[in-house]
Design an enzyme around this catalytic site. Structure first.
Site, PDB file in Angstrom:
ATOM      1  N   CYS A  43       0.864  -1.174   0.000  1.00 46.46           N
ATOM      2  CA  CYS A  43       0.000   0.000   0.000  1.00 46.46           C
ATOM      3  C   CYS A  43       0.904   1.227   0.000  1.00 46.46           C
ATOM      4  O   CYS A  43       1.748   1.382   0.889  1.00 46.46           O
ATOM      5  CB  CYS A  43      -0.863  -0.027   1.263  1.00 46.46           C
ATOM      6  SG  CYS A  43      -1.839   1.463   1.523  1.00 46.46           S
TER       7      CYS A  43
ATOM      8  N   CYS B  26      -1.042   3.868  -6.185  1.00 47.09           N
ATOM      9  CA  CYS B  26      -1.945   3.251  -5.212  1.00 47.09           C
ATOM     10  C   CYS B  26      -2.145   1.840  -5.737  1.00 47.09           C
ATOM     11  O   CYS B  26      -2.441   1.657  -6.934  1.00 47.09           O
ATOM     12  CB  CYS B  26      -3.282   3.994  -5.162  1.00 47.09           C
ATOM     13  SG  CYS B  26      -4.557   3.096  -4.225  1.00 47.09           S
TER      14      CYS B  26
HETATM   15  N1  DGL Z   1      -4.112   0.585  -1.672  1.00 48.98           N
HETATM   16  C1  DGL Z   1      -3.748   1.768  -0.990  1.00 48.98           C
HETATM   17  C2  DGL Z   1      -2.535   2.447  -1.636  1.00 48.98           C
HETATM   18  O1  DGL Z   1      -1.735   1.802  -2.280  1.00 48.98           O
HETATM   19  C3  DGL Z   1      -4.751   2.784  -0.557  1.00 48.98           C
HETATM   20  C4  DGL Z   1      -6.208   2.659  -0.708  1.00 48.98           C
HETATM   21  C5  DGL Z   1      -6.928   3.369   0.417  1.00 48.98           C
HETATM   22  O2  DGL Z   1      -7.134   2.700   1.432  1.00 48.98           O
HETATM   23  O3  DGL Z   1      -7.248   4.561   0.298  1.00 48.98           O
HETATM   24  O4  DGL Z   1      -2.334   3.620  -1.471  1.00 48.98           O
END
Ligand code: DGL
Length: 270
Positions: free
Chosen positions: A77, A191
């Site tokens: 993430c 993301c």
């Molecule tokens: N998957 C996450 C990222 O790579 C973020 C998604 C979220 O929870 O806003 O930033």
């Protein structure tokens, strides 16, 4: 470092986004046992404050590593990594691999010199991203746009639900509308959720744009850090790989086919 061959790689995200990283890790290390953790009780991270995200991520990873003894943790993430990677590394003994915006490879790819970056609201304001830009793209133009609705779109897509194509068009139009935006030829998917939407985003941006994320580099890094270790992944009913969720939501049963496509056949609450 553990010598237990069944000790898993633990991949952590707020939701399904980390599956885009898992896909690459699987390809590199097909025998590795994996524990996929979705902090769905905290989703979305992108609209939270730095303090909220740092507290959740370090608290959860502390509990998870103590209980499950992974051999390595991957924070799959960008939001969590750009905010909490350093502090988590300070307190946990286990090797931690983070996911940070792929600005360095994007700078090597762009011909026009104009790079778009799609991330969450929290990610695009991070000093970590300013540092990556200064170090690797100071002679380029980096245009950042927060696209929180793409997080929800990825969550819906993986549950087999309908996704409004207008969300992809809006993300593309927002970057194109910035000064020099028309010249964007490379887009950083900053993301992990957005990498699950590359086909839809490619249709919205058109053929002149290429996409890049950090997942190839992460898979290489994990393979390097675990080189020479033995793996004991148990397939099938006796215990295939496992996904942990921080909130029980009956609607998440719809995720099982998508999880199975990534080699995960069990889903439990943590
Ligand atoms: N998957 C996450 C990222 O790579 C973020 C998604 C979220 O929870 O806003 O930033």
């Amino acid at each position: 470092m553990t010598s237990d061959p069944a000790a898993p790689l633990l991949l952590f995200d707020s939701g399904v986004g980390g599956l885009s990283v898992l896909g690459k890790v699987r390809a590199a290390l097909p025998d590795a046992p994996v524990m996929y953790v979705s902090d769905n009780a905290g989703l979305p991270y992108g609209t939270k404050t730095e303090a909220q995200i740092a507290a959740r991520v370090s608290g959860l990873l502390g509990r998870l590593t103590e209980r499950f003894r992974p051999r390595l943790v991957c924070i799959a993430c960008n939001t969590a990594s750009t905010i909490a990677l350093a502090s988590v590394r300070e307190v946990l003994e286990v090797p931690i691999v983070g996911t940070v915006p792929a600005i360095k490879p994007a700078a090597a790819m762009t011909r026009s010199g104009v790079i778009g970056l799609l991330g969450t609201e929290a990610t695009i304001r991070q000093a970590y991203v300013d540092r990556l830009e200064a170090e690797f793209a100071s002679d380029k133009r980096l245009l950042r746009h927060a696209a929180p609705e793409l997080v929800a779109a990825a969550e819906a897509k993986l549950r087999g639900g309908p996704v409004d194509p207008a969300v992809f068009a809006r993300a593309a139009a927002a970057l194109r509308a910035m000064p020099d935006g028309a010249a964007i030829d490379t887009v950083v998917l900053a993301c992990t959720h957005f990498s699950l939407l590359e086909t839809e985003l490619a249709a919205a941006f058109g053929p002149s744009v290429r996409f890049i994320d950090g997942s190839d580099g992460i898979a290489r890094r994990i393979a390097y850090l675990t080189d020479g270790q033995t793996w004991a992944r148990r397939d099938g009913e006796a215990g295939g790989d496992l996904a942990l969720f921080t909130r029980g939501d009956p609607a998440d049963a719809a995720l099982m086919p998508a999880l199975a496509a990534y080699g995960i056949d069990r889903r439990v609450m943590f």
